[in-house]
Design a protein around this motif. Sequence first.
Motif, short mmCIF file in Angstrom:
data_model
loop_
_atom_site.label_atom_id
_atom_site.label_comp_id
_atom_site.label_asym_id
_atom_site.label_seq_id
_atom_site.Cartn_x
_atom_site.Cartn_y
_atom_site.Cartn_z
N LEU A 55 0.83 -1.20 0.00
CA LEU A 55 0.00 0.00 0.00
C LEU A 55 0.87 1.25 0.00
CD1 LEU A 55 -2.75 1.41 0.19
CD2 LEU A 55 -2.64 1.13 2.68
N ARG A 56 1.91 1.23 0.80
CA ARG A 56 2.84 2.37 0.81
C ARG A 56 3.55 2.49 -0.54
NH1 ARG A 56 4.75 5.51 4.74
NH2 ARG A 56 3.50 4.28 6.20
N GLN A 57 3.88 1.36 -1.14
CA GLN A 57 4.50 1.39 -2.46
C GLN A 57 3.57 2.03 -3.47
OE1 GLN A 57 7.80 -0.28 -3.60
NE2 GLN A 57 7.22 1.45 -4.87
N LEU A 58 2.27 1.73 -3.42
CA LEU A 58 1.30 2.32 -4.32
C LEU A 58 1.20 3.83 -4.11
CD1 LEU A 58 -0.93 1.96 -6.46
CD2 LEU A 58 -2.53 1.50 -4.58
N LEU A 59 1.22 4.27 -2.86
CA LEU A 59 1.16 5.71 -2.58
C LEU A 59 2.41 6.41 -3.11
CD1 LEU A 59 -0.27 5.67 1.06
CD2 LEU A 59 -1.48 6.24 -1.05
N MET A 60 3.56 5.77 -2.97
CA MET A 60 4.79 6.35 -3.50
C MET A 60 4.73 6.49 -5.01
SD MET A 60 7.43 4.19 -1.07
CE MET A 60 8.84 4.50 -2.15
N PHE A 61 4.17 5.50 -5.69
CA PHE A 61 4.05 5.57 -7.14
C PHE A 61 3.09 6.68 -7.56
CE2 PHE A 61 1.88 4.36 -11.09
CZ PHE A 61 2.98 4.30 -11.95
N ALA A 62 1.97 6.82 -6.83
CA ALA A 62 1.02 7.89 -7.14
C ALA A 62 1.67 9.25 -6.97
CB ALA A 62 -0.21 7.77 -6.25
N ASN A 63 2.45 9.41 -5.92
CA ASN A 63 3.15 10.68 -5.70
C ASN A 63 4.15 10.95 -6.81
OD1 ASN A 63 3.61 13.02 -4.20
ND2 ASN A 63 5.28 12.09 -3.06
N LEU A 64 4.87 9.91 -7.26
CA LEU A 64 5.82 10.07 -8.34
C LEU A 64 5.12 10.47 -9.64
CD1 LEU A 64 8.68 9.68 -9.64
CD2 LEU A 64 7.96 7.32 -10.08
N ALA A 65 4.03 9.79 -9.97
CA ALA A 65 3.31 10.08 -11.21
C ALA A 65 2.82 11.52 -11.23
CB ALA A 65 2.14 9.11 -11.38
N LEU A 66 2.26 11.98 -10.13
CA LEU A 66 1.78 13.36 -10.05
C LEU A 66 2.94 14.34 -10.17
CD1 LEU A 66 -0.85 12.99 -7.20
CD2 LEU A 66 -1.33 13.51 -9.60
N SER A 67 4.06 14.02 -9.53
CA SER A 67 5.22 14.90 -9.59
C SER A 67 5.77 15.02 -11.01
CB SER A 67 6.31 14.40 -8.64
OG SER A 67 7.43 15.23 -8.66
N CYS A 68 5.77 13.92 -11.74
CA CYS A 68 6.23 13.95 -13.13
C CYS A 68 5.31 14.80 -14.00
CB CYS A 68 6.34 12.54 -13.69
SG CYS A 68 7.68 11.55 -12.98
N VAL A 69 4.00 14.68 -13.77
CA VAL A 69 3.04 15.51 -14.51
C VAL A 69 3.29 16.99 -14.22
CG1 VAL A 69 0.61 16.08 -14.78
CG2 VAL A 69 1.32 13.69 -14.64
N TYR A 70 3.53 17.31 -12.97
CA TYR A 70 3.82 18.70 -12.61
C TYR A 70 5.09 19.18 -13.30
CZ TYR A 70 0.31 19.93 -9.15
OH TYR A 70 -0.87 20.28 -8.54
N GLY A 71 6.10 18.32 -13.31
CA GLY A 71 7.34 18.71 -13.97
C GLY A 71 7.15 18.98 -15.45
N ILE A 72 6.30 18.19 -16.11
CA ILE A 72 6.02 18.41 -17.53
C ILE A 72 5.30 19.75 -17.74
CG2 ILE A 72 4.70 17.55 -19.50
CD1 ILE A 72 5.23 14.72 -18.44
N TYR A 73 4.35 20.05 -16.87
CA TYR A 73 3.66 21.34 -16.95
C TYR A 73 4.65 22.50 -16.80
CZ TYR A 73 -1.37 20.24 -17.02
OH TYR A 73 -2.64 19.86 -17.40
N VAL A 74 5.50 22.41 -15.78
CA VAL A 74 6.46 23.48 -15.53
C VAL A 74 7.43 23.61 -16.69
CG1 VAL A 74 8.35 24.20 -14.02
CG2 VAL A 74 6.27 23.28 -13.02
N LEU A 75 7.90 22.49 -17.24
CA LEU A 75 8.82 22.53 -18.37
C LEU A 75 8.16 23.15 -19.60
CD1 LEU A 75 11.64 21.74 -19.37
CD2 LEU A 75 10.70 19.52 -20.03
N GLN A 76 6.91 22.78 -19.87
CA GLN A 76 6.19 23.35 -21.00
C GLN A 76 5.99 24.86 -20.84
OE1 GLN A 76 6.40 21.17 -23.66
NE2 GLN A 76 4.30 21.78 -24.10
#
Length: 304
Positions: free
Chosen positions: A131-152
């Motif tokens: 469950l903690r692993q799943l939460l870590m992955f969700a946090n990573l996915a959201l962070s990558c999306v944010y990074g793409i927004y900021v880069l764009q």
Amino acid sequence: MFDQPNCTIIPGDVPSDAGIAGAGVLLASTITAGLALSLSASMVIQEIWRPSDSRTRNLSVIRRKLLNGYSDQQIMVGIGVQSVGLVKSNTLVPYHFFLIWMLALLSMATHNAALLALVQDFKRDWVLRWLRQLLMFANLALSCVYGIYVLQSKVKGLPNTLPIGCVWKLDSTTSSVGGLDYVGTIVTIAGNCVVFGLATWYLQSRRQRFYKAVQIVGLILMSGIAIGATVRSYLLSQAFGNPDVKLSDEGEKQWSFGQLLSLLMLTLPVISAIEIMRGEIAVAPPLQDEDKQALFDTELSGNH
């Protein structure tokens, strides 16, 4: 239905948002991170310099309970603020969007530091571990999306008073931002992925090689990320620094009920620690090194 961003009219200023960049919100995040990092460091140092016997493990019960509470709080805060930020991407300007990303990086670093100190506690129950692993992955996915927004937004030269959602509607490239901003954003995204991979290996690995070295290096790295995200947030915020966008009011400097509530939430793990001191709640001690192999044997046999 989500509101469509108005990308045709560039306003001269934008309203503040104390729920994102208010003084109380920033202080609550940094105080939580500072406490969690201090607890993680104390536990790692204890494991390195003192033998892992029953007496020393019992002395760390309260610290482990506090750290576990702050760790859970941080991972949920990171997922929550990023999710809300994406939902409001058609109204949030890059200034507030970037601050959310920095707060999420701070929560990620704090949680990973706690993972270094509490890995044996997390390995006790395979359901909670995954469950903690799943939460870590969700946090990573959201962070990558944010990074793409900021880069764009940097690539397309998005005006800082337009909503961040307008990056997908702009065609021309009019950016005047230096190359360091591009490199920094890309390195941050790649670094998050690398840290997630290492954290996954550390959490799921059956045999912990170079256990103490990984703890020390990882704790130093997570502390550096947390300090960097904190400094960047404070320097950019209206409450403590100079924002890169003109705000129409000074609401982020004022204290409201929501900001005070963020600080009051810090007391919840302390209440649990007091209950442990009073003997009302029992907490199992962490697994010893010799118990690691037995852990996986019980998982395979179905005795959790």
